[in-house]
Motif scaffolding. Structure first.
Motif, PDB file in Angstrom:
ATOM      1  N   SER A  55       0.816  -1.073  -0.145  1.00  0.00           N
ATOM      2  CA  SER A  55       0.130  -0.141   0.024  1.00  0.00           C
ATOM      3  C   SER A  55       0.843   1.211  -0.070  1.00  0.00           C
ATOM      4  N   TYR A  83       0.884  -3.550  -6.114  1.00  0.00           N
ATOM      5  CA  TYR A  83       0.142  -2.226  -5.717  1.00  0.00           C
ATOM      6  C   TYR A  83      -1.058  -2.076  -6.315  1.00  0.00           C
ATOM      7  N   SER A  84      -2.059  -1.776  -5.691  1.00  0.00           N
ATOM      8  CA  SER A  84      -3.335  -1.695  -6.080  1.00  0.00           C
ATOM      9  C   SER A  84      -3.845   0.036  -6.142  1.00  0.00           C
ATOM     10  N   ASP A  85      -3.429   0.635  -7.186  1.00  0.00           N
ATOM     11  CA  ASP A  85      -3.526   2.066  -7.440  1.00  0.00           C
ATOM     12  C   ASP A  85      -5.254   2.314  -7.555  1.00  0.00           C
ATOM     13  N   THR A  86      -5.780   2.878  -6.536  1.00  0.00           N
ATOM     14  CA  THR A  86      -7.261   3.049  -6.587  1.00  0.00           C
ATOM     15  C   THR A  86      -7.556   4.535  -7.418  1.00  0.00           C
ATOM     16  N   GLU A  89      -5.564   7.892  -4.326  1.00  0.00           N
ATOM     17  CA  GLU A  89      -4.578   7.829  -3.425  1.00  0.00           C
ATOM     18  C   GLU A  89      -4.268   9.286  -3.031  1.00  0.00           C
ATOM     19  N   THR A 143     -13.845  -0.133  -1.403  1.00  0.00           N
ATOM     20  CA  THR A 143     -12.559  -0.975  -1.201  1.00  0.00           C
ATOM     21  C   THR A 143     -12.369  -2.193  -1.912  1.00  0.00           C
ATOM     22  N   LYS A 147      -9.950  -1.631  -4.824  1.00  0.00           N
ATOM     23  CA  LYS A 147      -8.522  -2.213  -4.431  1.00  0.00           C
ATOM     24  C   LYS A 147      -8.391  -3.520  -4.445  1.00  0.00           C
ATOM     25  N   CYS A 245      -7.189   6.502   0.556  1.00  0.00           N
ATOM     26  CA  CYS A 245      -7.767   7.629  -0.580  1.00  0.00           C
ATOM     27  C   CYS A 245      -8.053   8.738   0.206  1.00  0.00           C
TER      28      CYS A 245
END
Length: 342
Positions: A55, A83-86, A89, A143, A147, A245
């Protein structure tokens, strides 16, 4: 390549003892570290494909370091740092995360995977395009979609998913961890450190580490192995911040945004915008009413206003808050006759 000789147990003992002698402070970090390594060895014996959820925060950075150390011992570990880029961020924190990921990719080409939510699942498309109100504890629609889903989709739920979740981060998190541990009378949480999350078992090798343990590890060992970790240390300054976020409305009081807004004008503007949406979205005049009399989606007129203000804010701050692709999809939805339930 990164030098992991510092993880030699004898070196570790000497460094910890030296720390105790100079600070007159004692905790059983060495025992917890050894337990974590034993847990990771069990993971290795069960499955050699590891997906570490990164994260950008101190806890996930710690787990990444330990996973890299394990890979230095067991070359056949198929390690992926995901890495889960929403796309939502907090800008400053996103910059730190990407800097660390860039370093890892240069040291270990191909080890980093960055995933993004599908266009239909993106935050602004769901909120402005489809009228979802700001997420809350009872309707946390964000979420899973922006994500968790992207990471699970790319890895097909294959391998061991490893996270930096810890007990003691917050009362709300501890309650969730306890509930997940008790599913089907499970006893695994206290044994092999597995947590049930969104239908899959997730490994939590540092679940029993304290906040002090994490900082001790990063400051005394982490930054000596990977100097880039100083970016994370400098960002936190040991304050209770969280990577997440900037539009997060699930937490009652966003301490991270409030702290950063003290000295960052752009963060202050983002925080003001979020608070405006939350306040206005609660007004009856801005919501459709469901058949059962409860508040439903946000009205189109209000959503058009959000879009306009968001685009203006993006121009004012000169940072990307929404993409052209998202704007196009949102306008398509707003121009449609779509009203349905959630």
């Amino acid at each position: 390549m990164i030098n992991f000789e510092i993880f030699n147990i004898e070196n570790l003992r000497k460094m910890i003892q030296n720390y105790f002698d100079n600070n007159k402070f004692n905790f059983n970090f060495l025992k917890k570290f050894n337990e974590t390594i034993e847990i990771m060895e069990r993971f290795y014996n069960e499955n050699k494909k590891w997906i570490v959820a990164y994260s950008g925060g101190k806890d996930s950075t710690t787990v990444v370091l330990i996973a890299l150390y394990m890979k230095s011992i067991h070359k056949d570990i198929n390690l992926q740092i995901t890495y889960s880029d929403t796309l939502m961020e907090i800008p400053l924190m996103s910059k730190v995360a990407y800097s660390f990921l860039d370093f890892l990719n240069k040291e270990y080409p191909g080890i980093v995977t960055i995933v993004y939510p599908d266009i239909e699942d993106r935050f602004w498309v769901r909120m402005i395009g489809r009228g979802y109100p700001p997420p809350g504890p009872r309707f946390r629609w964000c979420t899973d979609k922006i994500k968790i889903k992207p990471a699970r989709k790319i890895h097909n739920d294959d391998g061991i998913f490893i996270t930096g979740m810890r007990i003691g981060e917050s009362l709300q998190r501890d309650t969730k961890l306890k509930d997940s541990c008790l599913i089907n009378n499970s006893t695994e949480c206290g044994n092999k450190n597995w947590i049930m999350q969104k239908g899959i078992y997730v490994a939590t090798p540092i679940i029993n580490w304290t906040n002090e343990d994490v900082w001790f590890f990063l400051k005394n060992f982490g930054d000596k192995i990977i100097p880039k970790i100083n970016l994370v240390i400098d960002l936190y300054k040991e304050k209770p911040l969280r990577f997440g976020c900037w539009m997060c409305s699930v937490v009652e009081k966003d301490k991270t945004m409030l702290e950063l807004a003290r000295y960052d004008y752009k963060i202050r503007k983002l925080l003001d915008f979020k608070e405006w949406i939350i306040k206005e979205s609660k007004k009856i005049e801005n919501r459709y009413i469901k058949k059962d009399g409860k508040l439903g989606r946000m009205k189109k007129e209000f959503r058009w206003k959000i879009l306009k203000n968001l685009i203006n804010l993006q121009k004012e701050l000169n940072i990307q808050l929404i993409s052209d692709e998202e704007i196009k999809r949102i306008e398509e939805l707003l121009n449609s006759e779509f009203y349905g339930e959630y």
